[in-house]
Design a protein around this motif. Sequence first.
Motif, PDB file in Angstrom:
ATOM      1  N   LYS A  16       0.875  -1.216  -0.160  1.00 29.06           N
ATOM      2  CA  LYS A  16      -0.072   0.211   0.229  1.00 29.06           C
ATOM      3  C   LYS A  16       0.782   1.353   0.008  1.00 29.06           C
ATOM      4  O   LYS A  16       2.026   1.279   0.774  1.00 29.06           O
ATOM      5  N   LYS A  18       1.145   5.091   0.514  1.00 29.69           N
ATOM      6  CA  LYS A  18       0.454   6.214   1.226  1.00 29.69           C
ATOM      7  C   LYS A  18       1.165   7.463   0.939  1.00 29.69           C
ATOM      8  O   LYS A  18       2.365   7.569   1.483  1.00 29.69           O
ATOM      9  N   TYR A  57      -9.914  -6.708  -9.809  1.00 31.64           N
ATOM     10  CA  TYR A  57      -9.627  -5.705  -8.663  1.00 31.64           C
ATOM     11  C   TYR A  57      -8.809  -5.954  -7.710  1.00 31.64           C
ATOM     12  O   TYR A  57      -9.086  -6.991  -7.160  1.00 31.64           O
ATOM     13  N   TYR A 124      -6.085   2.624  -4.653  1.00 31.30           N
ATOM     14  CA  TYR A 124      -6.248   1.499  -3.630  1.00 31.30           C
ATOM     15  C   TYR A 124      -7.863   1.017  -3.493  1.00 31.30           C
ATOM     16  O   TYR A 124      -8.046  -0.008  -3.093  1.00 31.30           O
ATOM     17  N   LYS A 125      -8.626   1.917  -3.430  1.00 32.26           N
ATOM     18  CA  LYS A 125      -9.956   1.750  -3.334  1.00 32.26           C
ATOM     19  C   LYS A 125     -10.470   1.219  -4.490  1.00 32.26           C
ATOM     20  O   LYS A 125     -10.556   1.635  -5.569  1.00 32.26           O
ATOM     21  N   ASP A 127     -13.917   0.899  -5.385  1.00 33.82           N
ATOM     22  CA  ASP A 127     -14.891   1.977  -5.746  1.00 33.82           C
ATOM     23  C   ASP A 127     -14.393   2.755  -6.745  1.00 33.82           C
ATOM     24  O   ASP A 127     -14.923   3.273  -7.871  1.00 33.82           O
ATOM     25  N   ASP A 128     -13.374   3.306  -6.274  1.00 32.81           N
ATOM     26  CA  ASP A 128     -12.554   4.557  -7.146  1.00 32.81           C
ATOM     27  C   ASP A 128     -12.128   4.073  -8.470  1.00 32.81           C
ATOM     28  O   ASP A 128     -12.238   4.617  -9.476  1.00 32.81           O
ATOM     29  N   ARG A 129     -11.715   2.619  -8.585  1.00 33.09           N
ATOM     30  CA  ARG A 129     -11.085   2.279  -9.926  1.00 33.09           C
ATOM     31  C   ARG A 129     -12.288   1.870 -10.707  1.00 33.09           C
ATOM     32  O   ARG A 129     -12.383   1.963 -11.810  1.00 33.09           O
ATOM     33  N   GLU A 173      -4.444  10.491  -2.822  1.00 30.49           N
ATOM     34  CA  GLU A 173      -5.085   9.042  -2.551  1.00 30.49           C
ATOM     35  C   GLU A 173      -3.979   8.058  -2.393  1.00 30.49           C
ATOM     36  O   GLU A 173      -2.853   8.027  -3.238  1.00 30.49           O
ATOM     37  N   ASN A 174      -4.304   6.798  -1.886  1.00 35.36           N
ATOM     38  CA  ASN A 174      -3.429   5.670  -1.713  1.00 35.36           C
ATOM     39  C   ASN A 174      -3.595   4.781  -2.868  1.00 35.36           C
ATOM     40  O   ASN A 174      -4.494   4.859  -3.581  1.00 35.36           O
ATOM     41  N   GLU A 222       0.665  -4.840   2.625  1.00 34.46           N
ATOM     42  CA  GLU A 222      -0.632  -5.410   2.467  1.00 34.46           C
ATOM     43  C   GLU A 222      -0.741  -6.877   2.593  1.00 34.46           C
ATOM     44  O   GLU A 222      -1.567  -7.202   3.271  1.00 34.46           O
TER      45      GLU A 222
END
Length: 288
Positions: A16, A18, A57, A124-125, A127-129, A173-174, A222
């Motif tokens: 991950k 950051k 994903y 990382y998220k 939903d964002d992808r 964003e991560n 992760e």
Amino acid sequence: MREFLRLDNKLILKLKIKPLSPLLIKLGNKEKDSEDKDGNYIGFLTTESSTGTKLEYNGGSEKISEDNRKGEIYIPGSSLRGAFRDRTLDIFDNNEDELEKLYGVSEGEKALKTRIFIGDAFLYKVDDRKRFYSDSDKISESLKDILKSRSITPIDHFSGKATVPLKFEYTTENFLSEITVNNISLKELKTLYFILRDSINGELRIGNSKTRGFGQIELEIEEMVYYKYFGKKELVKDMNKYFERVEKKSIKIGDKYLCEVLKLKENFNKIDVENPNEFIKALFAEVE
């Protein structure tokens, strides 16, 4: 070019990423947007409509039947590889021969394949992808939520006058990336941990405009998965204390594992520089 004769082990490390300071996406001026094509910038993924491609994903099982991404931001694996390579060279005391054994070299008879592969880092998220697979008219809306901008007016150091204002587009964003190392040695695994430690100490930066405060990142584990092949020496003694077997991915004949897939237990993922966990203590207690 020398080839790999055998596979003794394999390490897959999901990291991950950051941002501790903004990651620069694009730099231009207000009068005319002039995107710099320098490969050091965080990039835009602009490929479209790779029909039939299936993409999983990060960390999930959900798949799509068509790759229709447009405008999705990502960190190129080459940028991450450059940062890792530079830190590795420092840790190896500028020993180019040791570095080339891991990162490879492409010069004539000395040519050697790389053993470390660092993938592009995507948001990382999940939903964002997903939003970047929607209709094209929603892409700009998705970017507005992920990207930020600010402007500064630099001063020319020679004339003392203000120059054309610069507009920065950036994200905080991560991201998630995956590193694969074939035939990893004890020294190389320790080196990866040194790099993780350096990131926690604020010593790792990627991308451009570092002098303006951009690009500082911290890395978190992760997931770490170790592929152990039959008859090969373990990197750390009593690995079952720190790893759990992934039966579905392991290959077993009779009572012997031809390939035993071991996943680092979740409670050993976190790195505390001041108070290292038991796995890190065991790793660095091993003699190379």
